[in-house]
Design a protein around this motif. Structure first.
Motif, PDB file in Angstrom:
ATOM      1  N   ALA A  90       8.097   3.112 -10.522  1.00 16.02           N
ATOM      2  CA  ALA A  90       7.919   3.720  -9.203  1.00 16.02           C
ATOM      3  C   ALA A  90       7.385   2.699  -8.202  1.00 16.02           C
ATOM      4  O   ALA A  90       7.890   2.584  -7.076  1.00 16.02           O
ATOM      5  CB  ALA A  90       6.969   4.913  -9.306  1.00 16.02           C
ATOM      6  N   ILE A  91       6.356   1.963  -8.606  1.00 15.02           N
ATOM      7  CA  ILE A  91       5.782   0.952  -7.710  1.00 15.02           C
ATOM      8  C   ILE A  91       6.806  -0.149  -7.435  1.00 15.02           C
ATOM      9  O   ILE A  91       6.987  -0.584  -6.288  1.00 15.02           O
ATOM     10  CB  ILE A  91       4.496   0.367  -8.322  1.00 15.02           C
ATOM     11  CG1 ILE A  91       3.445   1.477  -8.480  1.00 15.02           C
ATOM     12  CG2 ILE A  91       3.960  -0.765  -7.458  1.00 15.02           C
ATOM     13  CD1 ILE A  91       2.221   1.045  -9.262  1.00 15.02           C
ATOM     14  N   GLY A  92       7.488  -0.609  -8.485  1.00 14.63           N
ATOM     15  CA  GLY A  92       8.481  -1.659  -8.308  1.00 14.63           C
ATOM     16  C   GLY A  92       9.622  -1.232  -7.408  1.00 14.63           C
ATOM     17  O   GLY A  92      10.116  -2.005  -6.571  1.00 14.63           O
ATOM     18  N   LEU A  93      10.061   0.018  -7.560  1.00  8.20           N
ATOM     19  CA  LEU A  93      11.144   0.537  -6.718  1.00  8.20           C
ATOM     20  C   LEU A  93      10.707   0.580  -5.260  1.00  8.20           C
ATOM     21  O   LEU A  93      11.472   0.232  -4.347  1.00  8.20           O
ATOM     22  CB  LEU A  93      11.555   1.924  -7.201  1.00  8.20           C
ATOM     23  CG  LEU A  93      12.700   2.607  -6.451  1.00  8.20           C
ATOM     24  CD1 LEU A  93      13.968   1.774  -6.521  1.00  8.20           C
ATOM     25  CD2 LEU A  93      12.949   4.002  -7.031  1.00  8.20           C
ATOM     26  N   GLY A  94       9.457   1.011  -5.029  1.00  7.08           N
ATOM     27  CA  GLY A  94       8.944   1.033  -3.663  1.00  7.08           C
ATOM     28  C   GLY A  94       8.876  -0.361  -3.059  1.00  7.08           C
ATOM     29  O   GLY A  94       9.259  -0.568  -1.899  1.00  7.08           O
ATOM     30  N   LEU A  95       8.400  -1.332  -3.837  1.00  7.64           N
ATOM     31  CA  LEU A  95       8.322  -2.712  -3.343  1.00  7.64           C
ATOM     32  C   LEU A  95       9.713  -3.269  -3.055  1.00  7.64           C
ATOM     33  O   LEU A  95       9.931  -3.928  -2.029  1.00  7.64           O
ATOM     34  CB  LEU A  95       7.597  -3.590  -4.367  1.00  7.64           C
ATOM     35  CG  LEU A  95       6.112  -3.284  -4.592  1.00  7.64           C
ATOM     36  CD1 LEU A  95       5.562  -4.142  -5.728  1.00  7.64           C
ATOM     37  CD2 LEU A  95       5.312  -3.515  -3.311  1.00  7.64           C
ATOM     38  N   LEU A  96      10.655  -3.028  -3.971  1.00  7.10           N
ATOM     39  CA  LEU A  96      12.024  -3.495  -3.768  1.00  7.10           C
ATOM     40  C   LEU A  96      12.592  -2.941  -2.469  1.00  7.10           C
ATOM     41  O   LEU A  96      13.130  -3.683  -1.629  1.00  7.10           O
ATOM     42  CB  LEU A  96      12.897  -3.065  -4.951  1.00  7.10           C
ATOM     43  CG  LEU A  96      14.407  -3.296  -4.796  1.00  7.10           C
ATOM     44  CD1 LEU A  96      14.723  -4.782  -4.770  1.00  7.10           C
ATOM     45  CD2 LEU A  96      15.176  -2.591  -5.915  1.00  7.10           C
ATOM     46  N   GLY A  97      12.474  -1.629  -2.295  1.00  5.97           N
ATOM     47  CA  GLY A  97      13.016  -1.018  -1.095  1.00  5.97           C
ATOM     48  C   GLY A  97      12.346  -1.513   0.172  1.00  5.97           C
ATOM     49  O   GLY A  97      13.010  -1.811   1.178  1.00  5.97           O
TER      50      GLY A  97
ATOM     51  N   ALA B 262       9.133   5.532  -3.800  1.00 10.25           N
ATOM     52  CA  ALA B 262       8.160   5.613  -4.896  1.00 10.25           C
ATOM     53  C   ALA B 262       7.644   7.029  -5.130  1.00 10.25           C
ATOM     54  O   ALA B 262       7.376   7.421  -6.277  1.00 10.25           O
ATOM     55  CB  ALA B 262       6.980   4.677  -4.609  1.00 10.25           C
ATOM     56  N   SER B 263       7.524   7.820  -4.054  1.00  8.65           N
ATOM     57  CA  SER B 263       6.837   9.106  -4.184  1.00  8.65           C
ATOM     58  C   SER B 263       7.527  10.124  -5.090  1.00  8.65           C
ATOM     59  O   SER B 263       6.824  10.893  -5.779  1.00  8.65           O
ATOM     60  CB  SER B 263       6.609   9.717  -2.797  1.00  8.65           C
ATOM     61  OG  SER B 263       7.824   9.888  -2.116  1.00  8.65           O
ATOM     62  N   PRO B 264       8.872  10.209  -5.155  1.00  8.64           N
ATOM     63  CA  PRO B 264       9.456  11.227  -6.042  1.00  8.64           C
ATOM     64  C   PRO B 264       9.359  10.883  -7.526  1.00  8.64           C
ATOM     65  O   PRO B 264       9.583  11.755  -8.361  1.00  8.64           O
ATOM     66  CB  PRO B 264      10.932  11.269  -5.613  1.00  8.64           C
ATOM     67  CG  PRO B 264      11.023  10.511  -4.341  1.00  8.64           C
ATOM     68  CD  PRO B 264       9.920   9.525  -4.379  1.00  8.64           C
TER      69      PRO B 264
ATOM     70  N   PHE C 275       0.819  -1.212   0.000  1.00 10.51           N
ATOM     71  CA  PHE C 275       0.000   0.000   0.000  1.00 10.51           C
ATOM     72  C   PHE C 275       0.848   1.256   0.000  1.00 10.51           C
ATOM     73  O   PHE C 275       0.517   2.245  -0.655  1.00 10.51           O
ATOM     74  CB  PHE C 275      -0.944  -0.012   1.209  1.00 10.51           C
ATOM     75  CG  PHE C 275      -2.017  -1.047   1.145  1.00 10.51           C
ATOM     76  CD1 PHE C 275      -2.704  -1.266  -0.029  1.00 10.51           C
ATOM     77  CD2 PHE C 275      -2.338  -1.819   2.245  1.00 10.51           C
ATOM     78  CE1 PHE C 275      -3.697  -2.236  -0.112  1.00 10.51           C
ATOM     79  CE2 PHE C 275      -3.325  -2.783   2.181  1.00 10.51           C
ATOM     80  CZ  PHE C 275      -4.008  -2.996   0.997  1.00 10.51           C
ATOM     81  N   ALA C 276       1.960   1.228   0.747  1.00 14.75           N
ATOM     82  CA  ALA C 276       2.835   2.404   0.797  1.00 14.75           C
ATOM     83  C   ALA C 276       3.446   2.692  -0.566  1.00 14.75           C
ATOM     84  O   ALA C 276       3.544   3.856  -0.981  1.00 14.75           O
ATOM     85  CB  ALA C 276       3.930   2.192   1.843  1.00 14.75           C
ATOM     86  N   ALA C 277       3.859   1.644  -1.287  1.00 10.17           N
ATOM     87  CA  ALA C 277       4.420   1.839  -2.627  1.00 10.17           C
ATOM     88  C   ALA C 277       3.366   2.393  -3.575  1.00 10.17           C
ATOM     89  O   ALA C 277       3.650   3.291  -4.386  1.00 10.17           O
ATOM     90  CB  ALA C 277       4.976   0.520  -3.162  1.00 10.17           C
TER      91      ALA C 277
END
Length: 345
Positions: free
Chosen positions: A158-165, A130-132, A92-94
């Motif tokens: 963006a979503i994938g980067l958030g999930l990865l992190g 993801a936000s930037p 959800f955060a991503a």
């Protein structure tokens, strides 16, 4: 003469000039061109006007989305992303980071508030990365400048980067690493913390309240001026790039689709990135000259997450191990996104 010197020394005047530095930069570039190369000055002015006219429909959509989000209070939806099981919290955060517009308080105070309130670093990192990279306004302009396929790829990145992190931090956290991520003395996020502690309901029909209608107008004017000044500067720079940077140079450096090319684009994106909206026309011009789409995506993602202004803000907020991990995840994720897009495009 003394009166003029006294007037110029007033802090308010210099503050006003500082706020207009982007417009002044565009005007200065065009003025120099008209003095030194009048033909190129005319060509750059025409190119900028035509480019702004071509992106006008997407520009208007971007302004409407940003103003609507502000007037309705849609940024209060952020609080709902940071509850529940940790694994789903990262998802959800991503999604919230990549797809939702937020107020001008910015990402950094929100991150400070989240961490100070005890939200797991895994979910915060997912949102933070993801936000930037993407939001609805950015999606509209990316579609207008780079095409729908590129806009969808950047959203997925963006979503994938958030999930990865998020999941990397979750794995490291199980071993006891990355505890106490904030530096000493960091507060609770100010207005960002207020939104998280006491989220207000979203009023989708904002036009029924006078104060929200006024907020819509203020935000529309603010976003219009912000986007116009950055896009104007970007299109002026793009016109010069197209005129003076040989296409074979771009093709030689960034025309391939291999890991080295994508990695180079990501590394260049960190110091060269100016602004998310200004970067779009510049990357569009580079792609037209031979830059691979995957390298272009890596440039935009890496630059958006770890550009020098963003990196300085993260450094001021987080302890060195968290800062190092943030940069490593940004670089790895942008390269992975660029390689994936090169294979699928």
């Amino acid at each position: 003469m003394a009166d003029i010197t006294h007037a110029l020394s007033r802090p308010r005047l210099w503050q006003g000039l500082s706020r207009q530095r982007v417009w002044l930069a565009s005007a200065a570039i065009l003025a120099v061109l008209f003095l030194v190369r009048p033909a190129q000055g005319t060509a750059s002015l025409v190119f900028t006007a035509e480019a702004l006219a071509g992106t006008a429909p997407f520009l208007l959509l971007s302004i409407a989305v940003a103003a609507y989000a502000s007037a309705t209070g849609a940024d209060n939806l952020i609080a709902r992303a940071f509850s529940g099981a940790p694994v789903m919290m990262v998802v959800f955060a991503a999604l919230v980071g990549a797809l939702s517009p937020f107020c001008s308080c910015g990402v950094i105070p929100l991150v400070a508030a989240l961490l100070a309130m005890g939200v797991p670093l895994s979910a915060v990192m997912a949102f933070w990365l993801a936000s930037p990279v993407m939001d609805p306004s950015m999606f509209m302009l990316t579609w207008g400048v780079m095409g729908l396929e590129f806009a969808l790829a950047k959203t997925a990145a963006a979503i994938g980067l958030g999930l990865l992190g998020g999941y990397v931090v979750m794995a490291l956290g199980r071993g006891g690493a990355l505890s106490n991520p904030l530096r000493e003395g960091i507060g609770n996020g100010g207005c960002g913390g207020a939104k998280l502690r006491a989220p207000k309901p979203v009023v989708w029909r904002f036009w029924q309240e006078g104060e929200r209608r006024a907020r819509f107008r203020r935000e529309a004017v603010s976003v219009t001026l912000f986007l116009l000044k950055w896009l104007t500067l970007a299109f002026v720079l793009e016109s010069l790039m197209l005129a003076y940077v040989p296409a074979e140079t771009i093709t030689g450096w960034l025309g391939g689709s291999g890991a080295g090319t994508v990695l180079l684009a990501a590394l260049v994106g960190v110091p060269a990135y100016l602004n998310g909206y200004a970067a779009l026309p510049l990357v569009g011009g580079l792609v037209e000259q031979g830059m691979s789409p995957g390298a272009g995506l890596a440039f935009l993602v890496a630059g958006g997450v770890s550009s020098l202004p963003a990196a300085i803000a993260v450094w001021a907020l987080a302890r060195p191990p968290v800062f190092a991990l943030y940069l490593a995840l940004a670089l790895a994720g942008s390269v992975a996104a660029g390689l994936a897009f090169s294979l699928l495009a």
